[in-house]
Design a protein around this motif. Structure first.
Motif, PDB file in Angstrom:
ATOM      1  N   VAL A 275      10.269  60.633  17.871  1.00  0.00           N
ATOM      2  CA  VAL A 275       8.955  61.264  17.779  1.00  0.00           C
ATOM      3  C   VAL A 275       8.945  62.476  18.714  1.00  0.00           C
ATOM      4  O   VAL A 275       9.341  62.384  19.875  1.00  0.00           O
ATOM      5  CB  VAL A 275       7.819  60.272  18.134  1.00  0.00           C
ATOM      6  CG1 VAL A 275       8.045  59.630  19.480  1.00  0.00           C
ATOM      7  CG2 VAL A 275       6.460  60.965  18.103  1.00  0.00           C
ATOM      8  N   SER A 276       8.511  63.625  18.184  1.00  0.00           N
ATOM      9  CA  SER A 276       8.482  64.866  18.951  1.00  0.00           C
ATOM     10  C   SER A 276       7.178  65.608  18.670  1.00  0.00           C
ATOM     11  O   SER A 276       6.424  65.244  17.760  1.00  0.00           O
ATOM     12  CB  SER A 276       9.683  65.754  18.584  1.00  0.00           C
ATOM     13  OG  SER A 276       9.663  66.066  17.198  1.00  0.00           O
ATOM     14  N   GLY A 277       6.939  66.646  19.444  1.00  0.00           N
ATOM     15  CA  GLY A 277       5.712  67.428  19.296  1.00  0.00           C
ATOM     16  C   GLY A 277       4.538  66.855  20.055  1.00  0.00           C
ATOM     17  O   GLY A 277       3.386  67.175  19.756  1.00  0.00           O
ATOM     18  N   LEU A 278       4.807  66.011  21.053  1.00  0.00           N
ATOM     19  CA  LEU A 278       3.727  65.362  21.803  1.00  0.00           C
ATOM     20  C   LEU A 278       2.995  66.338  22.705  1.00  0.00           C
ATOM     21  O   LEU A 278       1.803  66.140  23.003  1.00  0.00           O
ATOM     22  CB  LEU A 278       4.301  64.202  22.626  1.00  0.00           C
ATOM     23  CG  LEU A 278       5.065  63.130  21.836  1.00  0.00           C
ATOM     24  CD1 LEU A 278       5.710  62.139  22.802  1.00  0.00           C
ATOM     25  CD2 LEU A 278       4.128  62.392  20.886  1.00  0.00           C
ATOM     26  N   GLU A 279       3.686  67.375  23.176  1.00  0.00           N
ATOM     27  CA  GLU A 279       3.066  68.304  24.124  1.00  0.00           C
ATOM     28  C   GLU A 279       1.875  69.030  23.508  1.00  0.00           C
ATOM     29  O   GLU A 279       0.943  69.406  24.215  1.00  0.00           O
ATOM     30  CB  GLU A 279       4.100  69.337  24.603  1.00  0.00           C
ATOM     31  CG  GLU A 279       5.206  68.762  25.478  1.00  0.00           C
ATOM     32  CD  GLU A 279       6.301  68.086  24.675  1.00  0.00           C
ATOM     33  OE1 GLU A 279       7.194  67.470  25.282  1.00  0.00           O
ATOM     34  OE2 GLU A 279       6.256  68.189  23.419  1.00  0.00           O
TER      35      GLU A 279
ATOM     36  N   LEU B 243       9.052  61.968   8.499  1.00  0.00           N
ATOM     37  CA  LEU B 243      10.272  62.524   7.907  1.00  0.00           C
ATOM     38  C   LEU B 243      11.268  61.406   7.646  1.00  0.00           C
ATOM     39  O   LEU B 243      11.569  60.617   8.534  1.00  0.00           O
ATOM     40  CB  LEU B 243      10.906  63.563   8.837  1.00  0.00           C
ATOM     41  CG  LEU B 243       9.976  64.694   9.301  1.00  0.00           C
ATOM     42  CD1 LEU B 243      10.702  65.603  10.273  1.00  0.00           C
ATOM     43  CD2 LEU B 243       9.476  65.478   8.121  1.00  0.00           C
ATOM     44  N   GLY B 244      11.746  61.335   6.418  1.00  0.00           N
ATOM     45  CA  GLY B 244      12.797  60.382   6.081  1.00  0.00           C
ATOM     46  C   GLY B 244      12.289  58.980   5.865  1.00  0.00           C
ATOM     47  O   GLY B 244      13.057  58.032   5.896  1.00  0.00           O
TER      48      GLY B 244
ATOM     49  N   PRO C 102       2.346  69.908  13.994  1.00  0.00           N
ATOM     50  CA  PRO C 102       2.129  68.458  13.928  1.00  0.00           C
ATOM     51  C   PRO C 102       3.195  67.680  14.691  1.00  0.00           C
ATOM     52  O   PRO C 102       4.288  68.170  14.973  1.00  0.00           O
ATOM     53  CB  PRO C 102       2.218  68.175  12.427  1.00  0.00           C
ATOM     54  CG  PRO C 102       3.088  69.255  11.886  1.00  0.00           C
ATOM     55  CD  PRO C 102       2.806  70.474  12.708  1.00  0.00           C
ATOM     56  N   ILE C 103       2.839  66.445  15.011  1.00  0.00           N
ATOM     57  CA  ILE C 103       3.814  65.507  15.575  1.00  0.00           C
ATOM     58  C   ILE C 103       4.761  65.069  14.463  1.00  0.00           C
ATOM     59  O   ILE C 103       4.328  64.721  13.363  1.00  0.00           O
ATOM     60  CB  ILE C 103       3.097  64.290  16.188  1.00  0.00           C
ATOM     61  CG1 ILE C 103       2.309  64.704  17.428  1.00  0.00           C
ATOM     62  CG2 ILE C 103       4.081  63.185  16.530  1.00  0.00           C
ATOM     63  CD1 ILE C 103       1.535  63.572  18.065  1.00  0.00           C
ATOM     64  N   GLN C 104       6.054  65.097  14.725  1.00  0.00           N
ATOM     65  CA  GLN C 104       7.050  64.703  13.738  1.00  0.00           C
ATOM     66  C   GLN C 104       7.670  63.361  14.131  1.00  0.00           C
ATOM     67  O   GLN C 104       8.103  63.176  15.270  1.00  0.00           O
ATOM     68  CB  GLN C 104       8.148  65.759  13.613  1.00  0.00           C
ATOM     69  CG  GLN C 104       7.659  67.077  13.024  1.00  0.00           C
ATOM     70  CD  GLN C 104       8.786  68.047  12.765  1.00  0.00           C
ATOM     71  OE1 GLN C 104       9.889  67.886  13.282  1.00  0.00           O
ATOM     72  NE2 GLN C 104       8.522  69.062  11.955  1.00  0.00           N
ATOM     73  N   ILE C 105       7.671  62.447  13.183  1.00  0.00           N
ATOM     74  CA  ILE C 105       8.271  61.123  13.386  1.00  0.00           C
ATOM     75  C   ILE C 105       9.336  60.936  12.315  1.00  0.00           C
ATOM     76  O   ILE C 105       9.058  61.108  11.119  1.00  0.00           O
ATOM     77  CB  ILE C 105       7.226  60.002  13.295  1.00  0.00           C
ATOM     78  CG1 ILE C 105       6.018  60.302  14.199  1.00  0.00           C
ATOM     79  CG2 ILE C 105       7.839  58.666  13.676  1.00  0.00           C
ATOM     80  CD1 ILE C 105       4.917  59.279  14.087  1.00  0.00           C
ATOM     81  N   MET C 106      10.534  60.603  12.719  1.00  0.00           N
ATOM     82  CA  MET C 106      11.617  60.431  11.767  1.00  0.00           C
ATOM     83  C   MET C 106      12.512  59.273  12.196  1.00  0.00           C
ATOM     84  O   MET C 106      12.524  58.872  13.361  1.00  0.00           O
ATOM     85  CB  MET C 106      12.443  61.713  11.654  1.00  0.00           C
ATOM     86  CG  MET C 106      13.145  62.131  12.946  1.00  0.00           C
ATOM     87  SD  MET C 106      14.072  63.667  12.771  1.00  0.00           S
ATOM     88  CE  MET C 106      15.259  63.196  11.526  1.00  0.00           C
TER      89      MET C 106
ATOM     90  N   VAL D 217       7.634  64.081   4.102  1.00  0.00           N
ATOM     91  CA  VAL D 217       8.708  64.920   3.591  1.00  0.00           C
ATOM     92  C   VAL D 217       9.959  64.063   3.477  1.00  0.00           C
ATOM     93  O   VAL D 217      10.480  63.594   4.490  1.00  0.00           O
ATOM     94  CB  VAL D 217       8.958  66.126   4.511  1.00  0.00           C
ATOM     95  CG1 VAL D 217      10.064  66.990   3.928  1.00  0.00           C
ATOM     96  CG2 VAL D 217       7.689  66.922   4.700  1.00  0.00           C
ATOM     97  N   LEU D 218      10.433  63.837   2.257  1.00  0.00           N
ATOM     98  CA  LEU D 218      11.612  63.013   2.041  1.00  0.00           C
ATOM     99  C   LEU D 218      12.845  63.897   1.950  1.00  0.00           C
ATOM    100  O   LEU D 218      12.800  64.995   1.385  1.00  0.00           O
ATOM    101  CB  LEU D 218      11.462  62.205   0.749  1.00  0.00           C
ATOM    102  CG  LEU D 218      10.245  61.277   0.709  1.00  0.00           C
ATOM    103  CD1 LEU D 218      10.230  60.532  -0.612  1.00  0.00           C
ATOM    104  CD2 LEU D 218      10.275  60.309   1.859  1.00  0.00           C
ATOM    105  N   PRO D 219      13.966  63.480   2.491  1.00  0.00           N
ATOM    106  CA  PRO D 219      15.184  64.303   2.444  1.00  0.00           C
ATOM    107  C   PRO D 219      15.702  64.443   1.027  1.00  0.00           C
ATOM    108  O   PRO D 219      15.491  63.585   0.175  1.00  0.00           O
ATOM    109  CB  PRO D 219      16.162  63.517   3.326  1.00  0.00           C
ATOM    110  CG  PRO D 219      15.670  62.114   3.285  1.00  0.00           C
ATOM    111  CD  PRO D 219      14.178  62.200   3.173  1.00  0.00           C
TER     112      PRO D 219
END
Length: 688
Positions: free
Chosen positions: A600-604, A667-668, A583-587, A679-681
């Motif tokens: 934001v990562s995982g765009l590829e 995230l966060g 999945p794309i991760q946004i934090m 997903v909370l820290p």
């Protein structure tokens, strides 16, 4: 409870679809043992308080997300007696016969324990009956399977109409404006009590939850706000994960629950004329509801959970008496002529239409691997979708009057094999006679699925069309374990297959080798090749290999032995990669002072260009953006956006790029959207 050794029986969970968390842990000898349930609530939990209570209300766990099962135990006799006592105390209105119905005295009971403290109690045969959201015995709730056995086990709220059930089985909490208040007034209840939810005209509950306030507090609040915090509902992952999951009657459709047609056929005379004006009003109301709901989704903040308080207008538009409402996905306000045509059909013409829809379904959608199949599932998922566009197919207007009698008549004619299941109390489709004269003489029609954009305005259509441009599909490639099966049926061992196509390969092999057990059509006898394909390397040394497998378990086990890939297509661009979809991760990160940066990562994975997205976000949020390569991951980039725009960014990816919500991780973020995996820290909970 005393500690018991884990047992090996995992049959009730074996049919759960294999999700990302299924592959990362909880491996067993035969299956990936996991239950799909959510990990978190939007409410912060204090480490110094019990998990079951936070801020004065129950910590509710809804079965929306995958979660790892850490232990499976069979209860001893003493533990079963203690569970019965606890259940009796939790449900004081239940009689001893009711308790015996959901917890039979002489039947083994298994408890599945999960890392989020949830305990699920399963009776022998594969159906979960109770679940404890904190594992301490103080927050026990019945599953919908238990409520279908004993519908009056809990007091229940009655919805204002079947259309409201779309929100409940979509994961929303129940709001007071969606509840039908009886003439004698609001029933008395306390805060935190377990209550069920029902639909008018259908005795089977659709959800269970805990009240958020007492009846006196609700009256002071003007019957507004949240009435019931839903913990479990029909079509959530607890319902889906049970082996042999079923529906209690034909009113339970895929995305909505309506009145039971069998009850309507008894309560209403078959020759009662239909009111064209009322039907038109219902159709118009349904269309207006559809448009209003889409607008609400578009305008709701991304951090606000979906609820039933979707303005009083929708609640008022839902007709209190829905006995004349016809369930039809294809009826629109622009087709009143078709409704009138349906009213003039005789019982003989309706019988012919029923037979035509059944034959169409048997030719196109009903597969042998799905058998045995409940009659209600056959009706709602296969027969009804085959009816002509704009036609309401009503079984009570036929000469058979009831679904069970119609199926039994088709069984007597030799077209199908059907038998009443005393346990489920409905007719089951056991087999199809594809050599029958009617089956061979019928030529199925090629139907084009109805486009969802036809129900919305032009702006909504454009957004939906944009989403359809991105397609993410899990595909499977034959591994060395199953290549012999593919070779035996003449299938290509180097191609990629969808889950359904790969499962069909296994059933084609079973049919070719005639491996169906003669005395039990639901079981498949394993020959040497199929046994090695399914279990070689998974059985511990010294243990015996299985000699047969249930048809319902064959497909999922076969898929687990293949190599999973995912195919992403966007226009003419297609990419196939090994492994599950990442999945794309946004934090968000807090830097010097009170400054925030969103990453934001995982765009590829979804064929997105990081530089183009950074330029677009710079204009959208009027802030600076940058692109950098992720350390240690060559070729993977992340976009940095100035400011805390995590929720707005997630909504932008969904609306403009068509990224499915299940493939976005936040995230966060303290703000919560129920459709995203949040997903909370750990520090967030410790601070509380």
């Amino acid at each position: 409870m005393a500690k018991r050794k884990p047992i090996g029986s995992k049959s009730w969970l074996s049919r759960a679809p294999i999700g990302p968390l299924h592959r990362e842990g909880c491996h067993t000898a035969d299956f990936h043992l996991c239950l799909r349930a959510p990990l978190l609530s939007s409410t912060p939990v204090s480490s110094s308080r019990p998990l079951a209570k936070t801020q004065g209300f129950s910590f509710v766990i809804m079965f929306k997300k995958p979660v790892e099962a850490k232990l499976l135990q069979r209860l001893s006799g003493a533990d079963k007696k203690k569970l019965r006592r606890t259940t009796k105390e939790r449900f004081p209105h239940a009689s001893d016969a009711d308790i015996d119905e959901i917890l039979p005295p002489k039947v083994d009971i298994t408890v599945a324990k999960y890392t989020n403290r949830v305990h699920v109690y399963v009776i022998e045969g594969g159906l979960p009956m109770l679940f404890d959201i904190d594992g301490r015995g103080t927050e026990i709730y019945p599953t919908v399977y238990a409520l279908w056995k004993v519908p009056e086990l809990l007091p229940s709220f009655l919805l204002k109409g079947g259309e409201v059930s779309r929100y409940v089985i979509g994961g929303a909490d129940l709001m007071f404006p969606g509840i039908s208040i009886p003439p004698e007034g609001l029933p008395s209840f306390l805060s935190g009590q377990p209550w069920a939810v029902k639909v008018p005209g259908n005795p089977a509950p659709i959800a269970v939850g805990a009240t958020t306030m007492s009846s006196s507090e609700a009256l002071k609040a003007g019957l507004r706000g949240k009435a019931l915090r839903i913990t479990h509902y029909y079509r959530d992952y607890l319902w889906q994960s049970a082996e042999g999951h079923y529906i209690p009657n034909a009113g339970f459709l895929e995305d909505v629950v309506m009145e039971d047609p069998n009850l309507l056929s008894v309560s209403q005379p078959s020759d009662e004329p239909l009111d064209a004006s009322n039907d038109a009003d219902h159709v118009n109301t349904s269309e207006r509801d559809c448009v209003d709901i889409s607008n609400i989704h578009a305008s709701t903040d991304i951090d606000a959970p979906l609820n039933l308080d979707v303005t009083d207008q929708i609640s008022k538009e839902i007709t209190a008496d829905i006995s004349g409402l016809k369930v039809s996905d294809n009826v629109t306000a622009e087709e009143p002529s078709d409704e009138k045509e349906q009213q003039t059909l005789s019982s003989e013409e309706i019988d012919a239409l029923l037979d035509k829809c059944l034959l169409q379904a048997l030719h196109t959608t009903v597969k042998d691997k799905d058998l045995p199949m409940p009659g209600s599932t056959l009706w709602s998922n296969h027969v009804l979708p085959c009816r002509p566009s704009g036609i309401t197919l009503d079984i009570k207007k036929s000469s058979h009057k009831k679904l069970s009698k119609w199926l039994q008549s088709k069984s007597s004619a030799g077209l199908i094999s059907a038998k009443e299941d005393k346990y489920k109390k409905e007719v089951m489709l056991l087999g199809i006679n594809r050599g029958h004269q009617e089956f061979m003489a019928f030529k199925p029609e090629k139907r084009v699925p109805e486009n969802a954009e036809q129900r919305h305005d032009n702006s909504v259509s454009e957004v939906a069309h944009t989403k359809l441009q991105l397609e993410v599909v899990e595909v499977y490639k034959p591994s060395t374990h199953v290549k012999s099966i593919f070779t035996a049926v003449g299938a290509d061992t180097g191609s990629y297959y969808s889950a359904s196509d790969a499962t069909d390969i296994a059933f084609r092999y079973v049919e070719k080798e005639n491996l169906v057990k003669p005395t039990d059509k639901a079981m498949v006898v394993l020959d040497a090749a199929l046994c090695d394909a399914l279990y070689k390397g998974t059985i511990k040394k010294g243990s015996t290999y299985p000699t047969e497998v249930h048809k319902k378990d064959l497909g999922s086990t076969f898929l687990s032995r293949m190599q999973i890939h995912h195919r992403v297509s966007k226009g003419n661009e297609v990419a196939v990669r090994k492994g599950a979809v990442r999945p794309i991760q946004i934090m968000t990160e807090r830097r010097q002072g009170n400054k925030k940066v969103t990453r934001v990562s995982g765009l590829e994975t979804f064929l997105m260009d990081a530089d183009s997205l950074a330029s677009e976000l710079q204009k959208k949020f009027a802030c600076s953006t940058s692109v950098g390569e992720i350390p240690g991951k060559k070729g993977q980039h992340e976009v940095l956006v100035q400011g805390g725009v995590i929720d707005d960014l997630a909504k932008h990816l969904v609306d403009h790029y068509g990224i499915p919500k299940r493939y976005i991780e936040l995230l966060g973020s303290v703000r919560f959207l129920s459709h995203f995996l949040v997903v909370l820290p750990l520090q967030f909970y410790l601070v509380r």
